[in-house]
Design a protein around this motif. Structure first.
Motif, PDB file in Angstrom:
ATOM      1  N   GLY A   1       0.822  -1.205   0.000  1.00 40.20           N
ATOM      2  CA  GLY A   1       0.000   0.000   0.000  1.00 40.20           C
ATOM      3  C   GLY A   1       0.854   1.252   0.000  1.00 40.20           C
ATOM      4  N   PRO A   2       0.206   2.389   0.088  1.00 40.41           N
ATOM      5  CA  PRO A   2       0.949   3.651   0.093  1.00 40.41           C
ATOM      6  C   PRO A   2       1.955   3.679   1.240  1.00 40.41           C
ATOM      7  CG  PRO A   2      -1.418   4.030   0.004  1.00 40.41           C
ATOM      8  CD  PRO A   2      -1.223   2.564   0.203  1.00 40.41           C
TER       9      PRO A   2
ATOM     10  N   LEU B   1      14.691  11.203  -4.358  1.00 44.47           N
ATOM     11  CA  LEU B   1      14.597  10.145  -3.347  1.00 44.47           C
ATOM     12  C   LEU B   1      13.273   9.393  -3.380  1.00 44.47           C
ATOM     13  CD1 LEU B   1      16.102  11.958  -0.219  1.00 44.47           C
ATOM     14  CD2 LEU B   1      17.122  10.051  -1.488  1.00 44.47           C
ATOM     15  N   LEU B   2      12.186  10.112  -3.612  1.00 48.53           N
ATOM     16  CA  LEU B   2      10.854   9.530  -3.450  1.00 48.53           C
ATOM     17  C   LEU B   2      10.110   9.277  -4.750  1.00 48.53           C
ATOM     18  CD1 LEU B   2       9.658  11.775  -0.472  1.00 48.53           C
ATOM     19  CD2 LEU B   2      10.763   9.524  -0.368  1.00 48.53           C
ATOM     20  N   GLY B   3      10.505   9.938  -5.829  1.00 49.21           N
ATOM     21  CA  GLY B   3       9.722   9.842  -7.062  1.00 49.21           C
ATOM     22  C   GLY B   3       8.525  10.775  -6.959  1.00 49.21           C
ATOM     23  N   GLY B   4       7.414  10.380  -7.544  1.00 47.99           N
ATOM     24  CA  GLY B   4       6.219  11.211  -7.490  1.00 47.99           C
ATOM     25  C   GLY B   4       6.238  12.301  -8.546  1.00 47.99           C
TER      26      GLY B   4
ATOM     27  N   GLY C   1       2.702  11.505  -4.542  1.00 47.54           N
ATOM     28  CA  GLY C   1       2.917  10.099  -4.892  1.00 47.54           C
ATOM     29  C   GLY C   1       1.646   9.308  -4.686  1.00 47.54           C
ATOM     30  N   ASP C   2       1.761   7.996  -4.719  1.00 46.92           N
ATOM     31  CA  ASP C   2       0.618   7.100  -4.566  1.00 46.92           C
ATOM     32  C   ASP C   2       0.245   6.996  -3.090  1.00 46.92           C
ATOM     33  OD1 ASP C   2      -1.354   5.213  -5.001  1.00 46.92           O
ATOM     34  OD2 ASP C   2       0.035   3.540  -5.184  1.00 46.92           O
ATOM     35  N   GLY C   3      -0.699   7.818  -2.646  1.00 44.38           N
ATOM     36  CA  GLY C   3      -1.162   7.788  -1.270  1.00 44.38           C
ATOM     37  C   GLY C   3      -0.395   8.696  -0.334  1.00 44.38           C
ATOM     38  N   TRP C   4       0.437   9.586  -0.858  1.00 40.96           N
ATOM     39  CA  TRP C   4       1.206  10.491  -0.008  1.00 40.96           C
ATOM     40  C   TRP C   4       1.498  11.805  -0.714  1.00 40.96           C
ATOM     41  CZ3 TRP C   4       5.811  11.778  -2.271  1.00 40.96           C
ATOM     42  CH2 TRP C   4       6.365  10.869  -3.175  1.00 40.96           C
ATOM     43  N   VAL C   5       1.790  12.828   0.107  1.00 36.59           N
ATOM     44  CA  VAL C   5       2.172  14.152  -0.388  1.00 36.59           C
ATOM     45  C   VAL C   5       3.259  14.679   0.541  1.00 36.59           C
ATOM     46  CG1 VAL C   5       1.429  16.543  -0.776  1.00 36.59           C
ATOM     47  CG2 VAL C   5      -0.128  14.669  -1.314  1.00 36.59           C
ATOM     48  N   VAL C   6       4.275  15.311  -0.052  1.00 40.96           N
ATOM     49  CA  VAL C   6       5.329  15.967   0.712  1.00 40.96           C
ATOM     50  C   VAL C   6       5.338  17.433   0.294  1.00 40.96           C
ATOM     51  CG1 VAL C   6       7.810  16.085   1.149  1.00 40.96           C
ATOM     52  CG2 VAL C   6       6.712  13.864   0.863  1.00 40.96           C
ATOM     53  N   VAL C   7       5.332  18.337   1.273  1.00 41.32           N
ATOM     54  CA  VAL C   7       5.396  19.770   0.989  1.00 41.32           C
ATOM     55  C   VAL C   7       6.846  20.116   0.704  1.00 41.32           C
ATOM     56  CG1 VAL C   7       4.928  22.086   1.874  1.00 41.32           C
ATOM     57  CG2 VAL C   7       3.425  20.183   2.503  1.00 41.32           C
ATOM     58  N   LEU C   8       7.066  20.819  -0.403  1.00 43.36           N
ATOM     59  CA  LEU C   8       8.424  21.118  -0.853  1.00 43.36           C
ATOM     60  C   LEU C   8       8.801  22.574  -0.635  1.00 43.36           C
ATOM     61  CD1 LEU C   8       8.313  19.325  -4.329  1.00 43.36           C
ATOM     62  CD2 LEU C   8       9.316  18.456  -2.214  1.00 43.36           C
ATOM     63  N   SER C   9      10.088  22.800  -0.491  1.00 40.74           N
ATOM     64  CA  SER C   9      10.632  24.158  -0.556  1.00 40.74           C
ATOM     65  C   SER C   9      11.512  24.196  -1.801  1.00 40.74           C
ATOM     66  CB  SER C   9      11.468  24.469   0.688  1.00 40.74           C
ATOM     67  OG  SER C   9      12.670  23.709   0.678  1.00 40.74           O
ATOM     68  N   ASP C  10      11.948  25.383  -2.193  1.00 38.95           N
ATOM     69  CA  ASP C  10      12.803  25.481  -3.372  1.00 38.95           C
ATOM     70  C   ASP C  10      14.093  24.683  -3.206  1.00 38.95           C
ATOM     71  OD1 ASP C  10      10.972  27.065  -4.676  1.00 38.95           O
ATOM     72  OD2 ASP C  10      11.893  28.949  -4.031  1.00 38.95           O
ATOM     73  N   THR C  11      14.579  24.564  -1.966  1.00 43.95           N
ATOM     74  CA  THR C  11      15.851  23.858  -1.751  1.00 43.95           C
ATOM     75  C   THR C  11      15.677  22.345  -1.631  1.00 43.95           C
ATOM     76  OG1 THR C  11      15.694  24.205   0.633  1.00 43.95           O
ATOM     77  CG2 THR C  11      16.939  25.836  -0.625  1.00 43.95           C
ATOM     78  N   THR C  12      14.468  21.862  -1.342  1.00 42.88           N
ATOM     79  CA  THR C  12      14.281  20.422  -1.169  1.00 42.88           C
ATOM     80  C   THR C  12      13.657  19.730  -2.372  1.00 42.88           C
ATOM     81  OG1 THR C  12      12.100  20.695  -0.151  1.00 42.88           O
ATOM     82  CG2 THR C  12      14.018  20.624   1.334  1.00 42.88           C
ATOM     83  N   ALA C  13      13.124  20.488  -3.317  1.00 45.14           N
ATOM     84  CA  ALA C  13      12.359  19.902  -4.417  1.00 45.14           C
ATOM     85  C   ALA C  13      13.150  18.846  -5.193  1.00 45.14           C
ATOM     86  CB  ALA C  13      11.866  20.998  -5.357  1.00 45.14           C
ATOM     87  N   ASP C  14      14.334  19.189  -5.679  1.00 46.40           N
ATOM     88  CA  ASP C  14      15.102  18.254  -6.499  1.00 46.40           C
ATOM     89  C   ASP C  14      15.534  17.023  -5.710  1.00 46.40           C
ATOM     90  OD1 ASP C  14      14.877  19.877  -8.721  1.00 46.40           O
ATOM     91  OD2 ASP C  14      16.801  20.872  -8.395  1.00 46.40           O
ATOM     92  N   VAL C  15      16.001  17.235  -4.492  1.00 46.28           N
ATOM     93  CA  VAL C  15      16.494  16.126  -3.674  1.00 46.28           C
ATOM     94  C   VAL C  15      15.367  15.153  -3.347  1.00 46.28           C
ATOM     95  CG1 VAL C  15      17.484  15.519  -1.436  1.00 46.28           C
ATOM     96  CG2 VAL C  15      18.388  17.460  -2.698  1.00 46.28           C
TER      97      VAL C  15
ATOM     98  N   TRP D   1       7.287  18.522   5.600  1.00 47.43           N
ATOM     99  CA  TRP D   1       5.963  18.054   5.998  1.00 47.43           C
ATOM    100  C   TRP D   1       5.560  16.908   5.088  1.00 47.43           C
ATOM    101  CZ3 TRP D   1       3.483  19.479  10.297  1.00 47.43           C
ATOM    102  CH2 TRP D   1       3.977  20.602  10.965  1.00 47.43           C
ATOM    103  N   ILE D   2       5.118  15.807   5.697  1.00 52.45           N
ATOM    104  CA  ILE D   2       4.762  14.584   4.969  1.00 52.45           C
ATOM    105  C   ILE D   2       3.345  14.189   5.379  1.00 52.45           C
ATOM    106  CG2 ILE D   2       5.369  12.169   4.554  1.00 52.45           C
ATOM    107  CD1 ILE D   2       8.182  12.899   5.733  1.00 52.45           C
ATOM    108  N   ALA D   3       2.525  13.832   4.407  1.00 50.49           N
ATOM    109  CA  ALA D   3       1.169  13.370   4.700  1.00 50.49           C
ATOM    110  C   ALA D   3       0.909  12.076   3.943  1.00 50.49           C
ATOM    111  CB  ALA D   3       0.143  14.432   4.298  1.00 50.49           C
ATOM    112  N   SER D   4       0.201  11.153   4.584  1.00 52.55           N
ATOM    113  CA  SER D   4      -0.214   9.928   3.894  1.00 52.55           C
ATOM    114  C   SER D   4      -1.725   9.779   4.048  1.00 52.55           C
ATOM    115  CB  SER D   4       0.516   8.694   4.449  1.00 52.55           C
ATOM    116  OG  SER D   4       0.161   8.452   5.788  1.00 52.55           O
ATOM    117  N   PHE D   5      -2.325   9.086   3.088  1.00 55.15           N
ATOM    118  CA  PHE D   5      -3.784   9.010   3.014  1.00 55.15           C
ATOM    119  C   PHE D   5      -4.232   7.580   2.757  1.00 55.15           C
ATOM    120  CE2 PHE D   5      -2.026  12.912   1.409  1.00 55.15           C
ATOM    121  CZ  PHE D   5      -2.707  13.882   2.117  1.00 55.15           C
ATOM    122  N   PRO D   6      -5.358   7.169   3.356  1.00 52.31           N
ATOM    123  CA  PRO D   6      -5.848   5.807   3.151  1.00 52.31           C
ATOM    124  C   PRO D   6      -6.551   5.617   1.807  1.00 52.31           C
ATOM    125  CG  PRO D   6      -7.307   6.975   4.626  1.00 52.31           C
ATOM    126  CD  PRO D   6      -6.145   7.890   4.356  1.00 52.31           C
ATOM    127  N   THR D   7      -7.028   6.725   1.215  1.00 55.44           N
ATOM    128  CA  THR D   7      -7.748   6.625  -0.057  1.00 55.44           C
ATOM    129  C   THR D   7      -7.299   7.736  -1.000  1.00 55.44           C
ATOM    130  OG1 THR D   7      -9.570   8.081   0.601  1.00 55.44           O
ATOM    131  CG2 THR D   7      -9.818   5.720   1.110  1.00 55.44           C
TER     132      THR D   7
END
Length: 154
Positions: free
Chosen positions: A52-53, A134-137, A116-130, A89-95
């Motif tokens: 699952g996610p 690492l995670l895809g999406g 991504g599939d069942g998750w979202v990460v909040v990005l800043s300009d400095t973390t977006a590429d890294v 900030w990282i969030a995961s979702f059941p649906t």
């Protein structure tokens, strides 16, 4: 010589019948294994067998930090961790529906999100590429952003 319908059948006929019965039994067992065995044709599809996610903790581990859970609700699990001095900030979702609702609401506030599939990460300009590496999406921009951020800097 025996009369038809009387006495036991010759041993040769018994052996042939037993061989055919064994052959049919092995054939039927093979069909059952093919259809309902592990990875069988009638079993769950490969997509249904995927894990699952990812959880908030798993995503944080892949990033290289430890998440502090800030929200643990039926439709959302959210946490925050720090990596290289940046809050992530990282969030995961059941649906998928819960994820879409959260993402739509969050995009109204601007910013960039790695979805991504069942998750979202909040990005800043400095973390977006890294984080994308690492995670895809897919990187999605909120209000006030034009287009999406591409990982190659384009």
């Amino acid at each position: 010589m025996r009369a038809p319908g009387t006495g036991p059948a010759p041993p040769r006929i018994h052996r042939t019948a037993v061989r055919w019965a064994a052959l049919i039994l092995f054939f039927l067992l093979g069909v059952v294994e093919l259809l309902w065995g592990p990875g069988g044709l009638a079993g769950a599809s490969q997509a249904a067998q995927r894990p699952g996610p990812s959880s908030v903790e798993e995503l944080a581990r892949r990033i290289g930090c430890t998440a502090e859970i800030t929200t643990d609700a039926a439709d959302l699990r959210q946490g925050m961790c720090t990596s290289a001095g940046e809050e992530i900030w990282i969030a995961s979702f059941p649906t998928a529906r819960a994820q879409e609702a959260w993402t739509s609401e969050a995009q109204a506030y601007g910013g960039s999100y790695l979805v991504g599939d069942g998750w979202v990460v909040v990005l800043s300009d400095t973390t977006a590429d890294v984080l994308h590496g690492l995670l895809g999406g897919v990187v999605v921009g909120g209000a006030g952003h034009v287009g999406t951020h591409l990982p190659d800097g384009g």
